[in-house]
Scaffold this motif. Structure first.
Motif, mmCIF file in Angstrom:
data_model
loop_
_atom_site.group_PDB
_atom_site.id
_atom_site.type_symbol
_atom_site.label_atom_id
_atom_site.label_comp_id
_atom_site.label_asym_id
_atom_site.label_seq_id
_atom_site.Cartn_x
_atom_site.Cartn_y
_atom_site.Cartn_z
ATOM 1 N N ALA A 87 -9.139 2.570 -5.419
ATOM 2 C CA ALA A 87 -8.096 3.015 -4.657
ATOM 3 C C ALA A 87 -7.044 3.252 -5.541
ATOM 4 O O ALA A 87 -6.232 4.466 -5.612
ATOM 5 C CB ALA A 87 -7.639 2.234 -3.560
ATOM 6 N N ALA A 88 -6.894 2.531 -6.553
ATOM 7 C CA ALA A 88 -5.819 2.630 -7.605
ATOM 8 C C ALA A 88 -6.112 3.735 -8.464
ATOM 9 O O ALA A 88 -5.109 4.278 -9.036
ATOM 10 C CB ALA A 88 -5.705 1.222 -8.413
ATOM 11 N N ARG A 133 2.924 3.883 -3.769
ATOM 12 C CA ARG A 133 2.687 5.046 -3.877
ATOM 13 C C ARG A 133 4.018 5.898 -3.963
ATOM 14 O O ARG A 133 5.164 5.274 -3.655
ATOM 15 C CB ARG A 133 2.070 5.779 -2.681
ATOM 16 C CG ARG A 133 0.880 4.960 -2.098
ATOM 17 C CD ARG A 133 -0.369 5.113 -3.051
ATOM 18 N NE ARG A 133 -0.928 3.697 -3.454
ATOM 19 C CZ ARG A 133 -1.932 3.378 -4.274
ATOM 20 N NH1 ARG A 133 -2.546 4.365 -4.746
ATOM 21 N NH2 ARG A 133 -2.267 2.064 -4.495
ATOM 22 N N PRO A 134 4.029 7.055 -4.173
ATOM 23 C CA PRO A 134 5.404 8.165 -4.130
ATOM 24 C C PRO A 134 6.206 8.229 -2.724
ATOM 25 O O PRO A 134 6.269 9.099 -2.214
ATOM 26 C CB PRO A 134 5.166 9.436 -4.750
ATOM 27 C CG PRO A 134 3.522 9.445 -4.667
ATOM 28 C CD PRO A 134 3.028 8.033 -4.468
ATOM 29 N N SER A 143 -0.779 9.057 -2.066
ATOM 30 C CA SER A 143 -0.589 9.562 -3.339
ATOM 31 C C SER A 143 -0.351 11.082 -3.440
ATOM 32 O O SER A 143 0.171 11.507 -4.591
ATOM 33 C CB SER A 143 -1.951 9.039 -4.063
ATOM 34 O OG SER A 143 -1.924 7.662 -4.152
ATOM 35 N N LEU A 167 -5.061 -5.771 2.109
ATOM 36 C CA LEU A 167 -5.514 -4.417 2.568
ATOM 37 C C LEU A 167 -5.882 -4.487 4.014
ATOM 38 O O LEU A 167 -6.093 -5.534 4.563
ATOM 39 C CB LEU A 167 -6.865 -4.198 1.747
ATOM 40 C CG LEU A 167 -7.019 -4.046 0.213
ATOM 41 C CD1 LEU A 167 -8.375 -3.808 0.085
ATOM 42 C CD2 LEU A 167 -6.102 -3.070 -0.132
ATOM 43 N N VAL A 189 -3.356 -2.757 -5.710
ATOM 44 C CA VAL A 189 -2.956 -3.677 -4.252
ATOM 45 C C VAL A 189 -3.804 -4.938 -4.454
ATOM 46 O O VAL A 189 -5.071 -4.671 -4.677
ATOM 47 C CB VAL A 189 -3.010 -2.951 -3.067
ATOM 48 C CG1 VAL A 189 -2.604 -3.599 -2.062
ATOM 49 C CG2 VAL A 189 -2.197 -1.640 -3.125
ATOM 50 N N LEU A 239 -9.772 3.453 4.169
ATOM 51 C CA LEU A 239 -8.652 3.118 3.263
ATOM 52 C C LEU A 239 -8.667 4.151 2.070
ATOM 53 O O LEU A 239 -7.313 4.247 1.707
ATOM 54 C CB LEU A 239 -9.011 1.640 2.874
ATOM 55 C CG LEU A 239 -7.931 1.144 1.881
ATOM 56 C CD1 LEU A 239 -6.854 0.469 2.763
ATOM 57 C CD2 LEU A 239 -8.432 0.085 1.062
ATOM 58 N N TYR A 290 -6.761 7.205 3.048
ATOM 59 C CA TYR A 290 -5.427 6.826 3.341
ATOM 60 C C TYR A 290 -4.532 6.596 2.208
ATOM 61 O O TYR A 290 -3.600 7.394 1.910
ATOM 62 C CB TYR A 290 -5.500 5.623 4.102
ATOM 63 C CG TYR A 290 -3.924 5.282 4.506
ATOM 64 C CD1 TYR A 290 -3.293 6.082 5.241
ATOM 65 C CD2 TYR A 290 -3.334 3.994 4.181
ATOM 66 C CE1 TYR A 290 -1.905 5.615 6.068
ATOM 67 C CE2 TYR A 290 -2.186 3.338 4.645
ATOM 68 C CZ TYR A 290 -1.444 4.354 5.356
ATOM 69 O OH TYR A 290 -0.080 3.866 5.966
ATOM 70 N N MET A 291 -5.174 5.982 1.115
ATOM 71 C CA MET A 291 -4.154 5.745 -0.140
ATOM 72 C C MET A 291 -4.157 6.976 -1.013
ATOM 73 O O MET A 291 -3.339 7.240 -1.375
ATOM 74 C CB MET A 291 -4.871 4.727 -0.782
ATOM 75 C CG MET A 291 -4.393 3.155 0.075
ATOM 76 S SD MET A 291 -5.156 1.750 -0.561
ATOM 77 C CE MET A 291 -3.856 1.433 -2.170
ATOM 78 N N ILE A 300 0.800 -0.986 -0.041
ATOM 79 C CA ILE A 300 0.119 0.095 0.006
ATOM 80 C C ILE A 300 0.805 1.132 -0.063
ATOM 81 O O ILE A 300 0.787 2.132 -0.922
ATOM 82 C CB ILE A 300 -0.957 0.065 1.325
ATOM 83 C CG1 ILE A 300 -2.022 -1.200 0.962
ATOM 84 C CG2 ILE A 300 -1.690 1.157 1.182
ATOM 85 C CD1 ILE A 300 -3.282 -1.417 2.137
ATOM 86 N N PHE A 321 -1.620 1.855 -8.720
ATOM 87 C CA PHE A 321 -1.190 0.494 -8.561
ATOM 88 C C PHE A 321 -2.414 -0.570 -8.116
ATOM 89 O O PHE A 321 -2.876 -0.063 -6.781
ATOM 90 C CB PHE A 321 -0.069 -0.013 -7.925
ATOM 91 C CG PHE A 321 0.358 -1.582 -7.598
ATOM 92 C CD1 PHE A 321 0.619 -1.985 -8.840
ATOM 93 C CD2 PHE A 321 0.289 -1.892 -6.452
ATOM 94 C CE1 PHE A 321 0.886 -3.791 -8.706
ATOM 95 C CE2 PHE A 321 0.752 -3.310 -6.066
ATOM 96 C CZ PHE A 321 0.872 -4.018 -7.296
#
Lengths: 273, 323
Positions: B148-149, A117-118, B108, B91, B86, B100, B103-104, A113, B84
């Motif tokens: 999320a991606a 990400r970056p 990012s 998760l 996941v 979630l 958060y993601m 997760i 991406f």
């Protein structure tokens, strides 16, 4: 909020029920210590009992009856910070977090997760180091808080300086930090949390018993300096109100070096499939 | 992002695990703005390639780059505008769906501009999003992972088996979403076992077998280069001479029915049949990606994969790479 504290908060929250249970266990355990001493008739009552304890068990307390007689109530109360149950509860919290937050997340794939990400591996690792630091701080103050509550409740006879608990907290903090740093190193290298827990607990037990047996078996004295517990002396801290500077520095360095070694491993390794 | 760099490029990318070679010097270029299918049987090297692109593992030799940034040495910049998928079972089970996603998106560092559209397309409701993930089915987790991606509208999407666990209706809805994303300029790199889905969704594909790329083409070119099956039914005995036509093999006969394998143009067959008056029916099936894929896999398994392989560098027209 930047990514590092956000990730730290996430990994702390994911193990929160267990952490709270262990902290409550420590608070309760230290709360009980003054009650136990009061039930024996305070420090004077315990002096007579301690004189009858054989050397092997005296070593277990990591102090001597004559010292306890001189140190009074503080000396007896400090036994609550050297007791194996206290070490087990605190060790479980810090080792469990270190194992779960890196090796456990690699094992379950959850580490993907942040790493998709970056976010750099260094930042992910730093967030776990920060988490270990938070847990060590909580563990370090949980015991003294429980003891203060127990003292106010039971009021055992004898003199006691509440301010000296700060030195105990500091000594505890650096011990847990050293355990946490070593556990993080193991966690960065391993691929399952179970393996880290087994490795870290083995290290803790061996370290504890090297220090314990060195008190009653002279051949072990030469390697006593290798034990983390050789640098952990809450009795001295509670009696004098000062933690040994060299002990604090040694344990801090052990934790820092181990954490840096873990960083080197984590930033270079392949994630498990 | 380097504007003149391809979305994904690999140079002699190799990954070995001890004595096992998972990836054997692959060279791949995925131009920006395309939907690219990455196909191969289990163990062929698809997931290893994706893990190298994500910086999860270090190449033994060679390099993988995203928008020109090395995926291992410069991973943060390589993943700066990347979505991406996941895996659904990776998760945090104690988080709610909303937590979630937030958060993601926060990790990012981009706002989740596409979230409402995705939630609607994937039929993820408020009730589900307020629940913890340990109450989700596999399909729901997959929908959440997809949201999320994609929610931050990344320039590059890397999707490993994106529709695994989704029902057919949601699959179609998701494909439509991918089409919209491609229309807006996003690059999509996806692996899938669902070849029909790849055929519907992707413009280009690479087929990987035993850690090597054995084909890399647009789907149209791949079909044109490969055999198709034709079935001709005659009024009486099938005529002789069919197998002497260019690019045609007779693969089966059953009474007045002949099954043919066609390579290249269908014109020689049509001319031959046009001169006759005993043709009852002609069934010409379009080449399916599945047949092409299975063909590569079979020949590769027989040790013929190398001789059948189309050189990747030759297969990618340079003008298709945006400058």
């Amino acid at each position: 909020m930047s990514a590092i504290p956000r990730m730290t908060g996430r990994v702390l929250r994911s193990g929160l029920p267990g952490l709270v249970a262990l902290l409550l266990g420590i608070v309760l355990f230290e709360f009980v210590q003054p009650l136990v001493i009061a039930s024996f008739g305070g420090a004077q009552g315990l002096d007579m009992i301690m004189e009858r304890i054989p050397p092997a068990l005296q070593a277990f307390t990591r102090t001597r009856p004559e010292f306890l007689a001189l140190s009074g109530l503080a000396g007896y109360l400090s036994l609550g910070f050297t007791h194996p149950l206290y070490i087990v509860l605190a060790g479980a919290a810090v080792i469990g977090f270190a194992a779960r937050s890196l090796a456990g997340e690699m094992d379950r794939g959850i580490i993907q997760i942040p790493l998709s990400r970056p976010i750099s591996r260094r930042a992910v690792y730093t967030s776990r180091v920060l988490g270990v630091g938070v847990i060590c701080a909580l563990l370090a103050i949980a015991g003294p808080l429980g003891m203060v509550a127990g003292m106010l409740y039971a009021r055992p006879s004898g003199e006691f300086a509440y301010g000296h608990l700060g030195a105990v907290a500091l000594n505890g903090l650096v011990l847990f930090w050293a355990i946490g740093g070593l556990s993080l190193w193991g966690s960065a290298a391993a691929s399952t949390a179970g393996r880290v827990v087994a490795w870290a607990i083995s290290l803790l037990v061996v370290s504890y018993f090297v220090d314990y047996f060195a008190g009653i078996w002279s051949p072990l004295e030469s390697i006593q300096f290798l034990s983390l517990f050789d640098y952990y002396d809450p009795t001295q801290a509670l009696v004098s109100g000062q933690a040994s500077t060299s002990d604090v520095i040694t344990l801090t360095i052990v934790g820092v070096v181990a954490a840096l070694a873990g960083l080197m491993v984590f930033t270079r390794r392949d994630l498990p499939a | 992002m380097s504007s003149d760099a391809p979305a994904i490029s690999t140079t002699n990318l190799t990954k070995r695990y001890g004595a096992v070679t998972a990836l054997d010097g692959i060279d791949l270029v995925v131009p920006g703005g395309v939907t690219y299918g990455f196909l191969g049987p289990n163990g062929a090297g698809k997931t290893t390639t994706i893990r190298l692109l994500m910086g999860f593992v270090r190449p033994t030799s060679g390099a993988a780059r995203i928008w020109g940034h090395d995926c291992w040495h410069d991973g943060v910049r390589a993943r700066a505008d990347l979505g991406f998928l996941v895996p659904a079972d990776a998760l945090y089970p104690d988080m709610t769906g909303y937590a979630l996603l937030d958060y993601m998106a926060a990790l990012s560092r981009k706002p989740p501009v596409l979230r409402p559209r995705l939630l609607e397309a994937l039929e993820l409701g408020q009730d589900a999003l307020n629940r913890r993930l340990n109450t989700y089915s596999k399909g729901m987790k997959q929908k959440l992972a997809l949201t999320a991606a994609i929610q931050t509208n990344p320039a590059l999407l890397v999707l490993d088996e994106p529709t695994d666990g989704l029902d057919p209706l949601i699959q179609r809805s998701f494909e439509s979403m991918l089409s919209d994303l491609r229309g807006s300029g996003s690059t999509i790199f996806m692996s899938s076992h669902d070849l029909a889905e790849v055929e519907r969704t992707c413009e280009r594909v690479a087929i990987i077998s035993d850690g090597r790329i054995v084909a890399e083409e647009t789907i149209d070119d791949l079909k044109r280069l490969h055999h198709r099956v034709a079935e001709v039914i005659f009024a009486g005995e099938p005529p002789a001479g069919l197998d002497r036509l260019a690019g045609i093999d007779v693969t089966g006969r059953d009474g007045n029915r002949v099954v043919l394998s066609l390579e290249g143009s269908v014109m020689p067959l049509l001319r031959f049949l046009a001169d006759r008056d005993d043709v009852v029916d002609l069934l010409l099936s379009p080449p399916r990606l599945e047949d092409i894929f299975l063909g590569y896999y079979d020949t590769s398994a027989n040790g013929l994969g190398k001789s059948q392989a189309i050189p990747v560098t030759a297969a990618i027209p340079k003008e298709s790479i945006p400058r």
